[in-house]
Write an enzyme that holds these catalytic residues in place. Structure first.
Site, mmCIF file in Angstrom:
data_model
loop_
_atom_site.group_PDB
_atom_site.id
_atom_site.type_symbol
_atom_site.label_atom_id
_atom_site.label_comp_id
_atom_site.label_asym_id
_atom_site.label_seq_id
_atom_site.Cartn_x
_atom_site.Cartn_y
_atom_site.Cartn_z
ATOM 1 N N ARG A 29 0.820 -1.217 0.000
ATOM 2 C CA ARG A 29 0.000 0.000 0.000
ATOM 3 C C ARG A 29 0.857 1.270 0.000
ATOM 4 O O ARG A 29 0.510 2.258 0.645
ATOM 5 C CB ARG A 29 -0.946 0.031 1.209
ATOM 6 C CG ARG A 29 -2.057 -1.004 1.145
ATOM 7 C CD ARG A 29 -3.278 -0.460 0.409
ATOM 8 N NE ARG A 29 -4.224 -1.537 0.134
ATOM 9 C CZ ARG A 29 -5.392 -1.683 0.746
ATOM 10 N NH1 ARG A 29 -5.775 -0.819 1.645
ATOM 11 N NH2 ARG A 29 -6.172 -2.679 0.424
ATOM 12 N N ARG A 33 -3.921 6.400 0.755
ATOM 13 C CA ARG A 33 -4.500 7.578 1.410
ATOM 14 C C ARG A 33 -3.584 8.326 2.367
ATOM 15 O O ARG A 33 -3.873 9.457 2.722
ATOM 16 C CB ARG A 33 -5.784 7.174 2.145
ATOM 17 C CG ARG A 33 -6.964 7.009 1.205
ATOM 18 C CD ARG A 33 -8.176 6.493 1.927
ATOM 19 N NE ARG A 33 -7.925 5.129 2.382
ATOM 20 C CZ ARG A 33 -8.801 4.393 3.063
ATOM 21 N NH1 ARG A 33 -9.969 4.895 3.386
ATOM 22 N NH2 ARG A 33 -8.505 3.161 3.418
ATOM 23 N N ARG A 42 -7.362 11.069 -6.035
ATOM 24 C CA ARG A 42 -8.531 10.269 -5.687
ATOM 25 C C ARG A 42 -9.788 11.136 -5.742
ATOM 26 O O ARG A 42 -10.834 10.713 -6.229
ATOM 27 C CB ARG A 42 -8.275 9.698 -4.296
ATOM 28 C CG ARG A 42 -9.400 9.092 -3.587
ATOM 29 C CD ARG A 42 -9.661 7.679 -4.078
ATOM 30 N NE ARG A 42 -10.572 7.034 -3.179
ATOM 31 C CZ ARG A 42 -11.830 7.412 -3.012
ATOM 32 N NH1 ARG A 42 -12.318 8.396 -3.726
ATOM 33 N NH2 ARG A 42 -12.594 6.787 -2.148
ATOM 34 N N ASP A 79 -6.897 -2.963 -7.646
ATOM 35 C CA ASP A 79 -7.387 -3.610 -6.433
ATOM 36 C C ASP A 79 -7.577 -5.087 -6.711
ATOM 37 O O ASP A 79 -7.725 -5.490 -7.869
ATOM 38 C CB ASP A 79 -8.700 -2.979 -5.955
ATOM 39 C CG ASP A 79 -8.959 -3.355 -4.506
ATOM 40 O OD1 ASP A 79 -8.331 -2.752 -3.629
ATOM 41 O OD2 ASP A 79 -9.751 -4.286 -4.269
ATOM 42 N N TYR A 156 -14.771 -12.424 -0.243
ATOM 43 C CA TYR A 156 -15.504 -11.202 -0.594
ATOM 44 C C TYR A 156 -16.746 -11.521 -1.436
ATOM 45 O O TYR A 156 -17.790 -10.880 -1.301
ATOM 46 C CB TYR A 156 -14.594 -10.226 -1.354
ATOM 47 C CG TYR A 156 -13.574 -9.558 -0.463
ATOM 48 C CD1 TYR A 156 -13.909 -8.436 0.299
ATOM 49 C CD2 TYR A 156 -12.281 -10.049 -0.346
ATOM 50 C CE1 TYR A 156 -12.981 -7.823 1.124
ATOM 51 C CE2 TYR A 156 -11.341 -9.444 0.480
ATOM 52 C CZ TYR A 156 -11.708 -8.334 1.214
ATOM 53 O OH TYR A 156 -10.802 -7.733 2.045
HETATM 54 O O1 1CP Z 1 0.204 0.578 -3.387
HETATM 55 C C1 1CP Z 1 -0.331 -0.542 -3.432
HETATM 56 O O2 1CP Z 1 -0.111 -1.446 -2.600
HETATM 57 C C2 1CP Z 1 -1.171 -0.853 -4.661
HETATM 58 C C3 1CP Z 1 -2.559 -0.866 -4.604
HETATM 59 C C4 1CP Z 1 -3.473 -1.835 -3.852
HETATM 60 C C5 1CP Z 1 -3.347 -3.210 -3.569
HETATM 61 C C6 1CP Z 1 -2.154 -4.118 -3.799
HETATM 62 C C7 1CP Z 1 -4.748 -1.433 -3.412
HETATM 63 C C8 1CP Z 1 -5.290 -0.076 -3.534
HETATM 64 N N1 1CP Z 1 -5.402 -2.533 -2.932
HETATM 65 C C9 1CP Z 1 -4.575 -3.624 -2.995
HETATM 66 C C10 1CP Z 1 -4.898 -5.010 -2.605
HETATM 67 C C11 1CP Z 1 -6.078 -5.294 -1.760
HETATM 68 N N2 1CP Z 1 -7.332 -4.760 -1.827
HETATM 69 C C12 1CP Z 1 -6.082 -6.316 -0.779
HETATM 70 C C13 1CP Z 1 -4.923 -7.241 -0.504
HETATM 71 C C14 1CP Z 1 -3.861 -6.636 0.300
HETATM 72 C C15 1CP Z 1 -4.230 -6.255 1.689
HETATM 73 O O3 1CP Z 1 -4.528 -7.175 2.478
HETATM 74 O O4 1CP Z 1 -4.206 -5.059 2.001
HETATM 75 C C16 1CP Z 1 -7.369 -6.348 -0.200
HETATM 76 C C17 1CP Z 1 -7.860 -7.263 0.902
HETATM 77 C C18 1CP Z 1 -8.154 -5.363 -0.870
HETATM 78 C C19 1CP Z 1 -9.595 -5.099 -0.662
HETATM 79 C C20 1CP Z 1 -9.887 -3.687 -0.346
HETATM 80 N N3 1CP Z 1 -9.597 -2.647 -1.184
HETATM 81 C C21 1CP Z 1 -10.489 -3.149 0.821
HETATM 82 C C22 1CP Z 1 -11.066 -3.954 1.952
HETATM 83 C C23 1CP Z 1 -10.117 -4.453 2.965
HETATM 84 C C24 1CP Z 1 -10.854 -5.281 4.020
HETATM 85 O O5 1CP Z 1 -10.508 -5.117 5.195
HETATM 86 O O6 1CP Z 1 -11.751 -6.079 3.685
HETATM 87 C C25 1CP Z 1 -10.510 -1.763 0.679
HETATM 88 C C26 1CP Z 1 -11.041 -0.742 1.652
HETATM 89 C C27 1CP Z 1 -9.917 -1.462 -0.595
HETATM 90 C C28 1CP Z 1 -9.778 -0.123 -1.221
HETATM 91 C C29 1CP Z 1 -8.423 0.307 -1.623
HETATM 92 N N4 1CP Z 1 -7.569 -0.417 -2.454
HETATM 93 C C30 1CP Z 1 -6.416 0.303 -2.670
HETATM 94 C C31 1CP Z 1 -6.553 1.559 -1.965
HETATM 95 C C32 1CP Z 1 -5.545 2.656 -1.969
HETATM 96 C C33 1CP Z 1 -7.811 1.540 -1.314
HETATM 97 C C34 1CP Z 1 -8.419 2.660 -0.485
HETATM 98 C C35 1CP Z 1 -9.564 3.251 -1.214
HETATM 99 C C36 1CP Z 1 -9.606 4.747 -1.321
HETATM 100 O O7 1CP Z 1 -8.669 5.404 -1.785
HETATM 101 O O8 1CP Z 1 -10.672 5.265 -0.982
#
Ligand code: 1CP
Length: 351
Positions: A29, A33, A42, A79, A156
């Protein structure tokens, strides 16, 4: 497709157990944010999926942490939930809430109706983001492509969004295990095609995020998480032997030997795992990526330095370590603390 043109190839060297001056560093990540420049883009995009569907903006946010911190790898901005969306479940992210699907998997017949997707068509916005980012990187550092694991995507799809205890998915594996396996097989097929499409578009490394593998029992993990991930590793290594594959199971520390036997090149470790101990267990077979507690970023600099040095010295100067966090950077973290972590790794040298 061995990419030998990449100028800073520390990540690729570490994944092949070749010596480096210091471990490569990138952070899960790293785009997100906690960065004000991310929040601006964003906002400009509107909702999160509109950002994911705009390859130029994806490229811009993937480059933001590279420009700021001089990291050793970039990760595709996208994502893991793009696949279930392309499979027809209709993903949305309401403001300040987790992901939601308008349709979820409720029955065996829902599973039987799931499509095999063509990612070059329905996920063309992702392959385009890979190409755009790859071109912006101009072979300075490698680009990591990624997918969720079959098990993690299944949670999911069955829950219809995020969950803490996974009641519906647990009910599925304990009442209809065969149907669960069918769902995981369809996901494995789609993930293989998705990762191939990302590699063909220029991704240098393939990483599988198994965020929820750790909620399974030991036999449950082998059956419902590792087995379908193993299929992905085999398919990718057969077709692209030179593209490293990294598996990250959050909470998977007890199963590293099984995971290393999958044929993956690297394993991600969360912060609950002792890195030195993990290195002794599987460090000859696979590279290890991790595992600073993301919570350490809330500490003062001297505490952060101590924690980072503990991670850097855990593998006893042996090649095959990639510095990272044990999970993603939290949105409330100060970017200056992130810079401090990266600079501390940059200053370290192997003896
Ligand atoms: O910089 C990076 O790492 C690249 C981008 C990236 C990656 C690899 C994002 C952007 N998401 C992910 C993978 C991801 N998404 C995972 C696997 C890794 C982890 O465990 O963190 C998972 C579970 C998600 C699902 C997801 N996406 C959630 C839910 C998490 C949960 O607790 O169930 C959420 C809230 C997101 C949104 C998201 N994805 C990425 C960002 C920056 C965001 C935030 C959204 C925003 O900007 O409003």
């Amino acid at each position: 497709m061995l990419n030998t043109r990449i100028k800073n190839d520390r990540l690729l060297k570490a994944l092949r157990h070749q010596p480096n001056d210091r471990p490569p560093v990138w952070l899960m990540r790293q785009a997100g944010r906690y960065l004000p420049e991310y929040r601006r883009i964003r906002e400009q995009a509107g909702d999160f999926m509109s950002l994911c569907k705009n390859p130029h903006l994806c490229c811009e946010v993937a480059m933001q942490p590279i420009d700021r911190f001089n990291l050793d790898a970039a990760i595709l901005f996208s994502d893991i939930l793009t696949i279930p969306d392309a499979m027809g479940l209709e993903l949305s992210f309401a403001e300040n809430q987790g992901p939601q699907f308008s349709k979820r998997i409720e029955s065996v017949s829902d599973i039987n109706k799931l499509p095999i997707i063509d990612p070059e068509a329905s996920l063309a916005y992702v392959t385009e983001a890979v190409r755009t980012t790859k071109s912006a990187l101009n072979d300075t550092i490698p680009l990591i492509g990624f997918s969720g694991s079959p098990w993690t995507l299944a949670t999911y799809m069955v829950e219809g969004g995020s969950s803490r205890t996974f009641p519906r998915t647990k009910a599925l594996i304990y009442t209809q295990p065969q149907a669960a396996e069918n769902l995981l097989s369809i996901l494995a097929i789609n993930i293989i095609e998705y990762m191939k499409a990302q590699i063909n578009a220029g991704a240098d490394v393939a990483m599988i995020f198994d965020t929820w593998g750790g909620v399974l029992t030991p036999p449950g993990f082998l059956r419902f998480s590792l087995k379908p991930m193993q299929k992905i590793v085999s398919a990718l290594k057969t077709e692209y032997p030179d593209i490293p594959v990294v598996l990250f199971t959050k909470g998977g520390g007890a199963w590293l030997e099984d995971m290393a036997a999958s044929g993956a090149d690297g394993l991600g470790l969360d912060w609950t795992c002792d890195l030195g101990n993990a290195f002794n267990r599987v460090g000859r077979q696979v590279a290890l990526q991790g595992n600073l507690d993301p919570g350490a970023l809330y500490g003062a600099e001297e505490i952060i330095r101590e924690q980072v040095l503990a991670v850097l010295t855990a593998c006893n100067n042996q090649p095959g370590h990639i510095f990272n966090l044990g999970h993603g950077i939290e949105p409330g973290v100060d970017p200056e603390k992130v810079k401090f972590v990266v600079d501390t790794v940059h200053q370290f040298r192997y003896k």
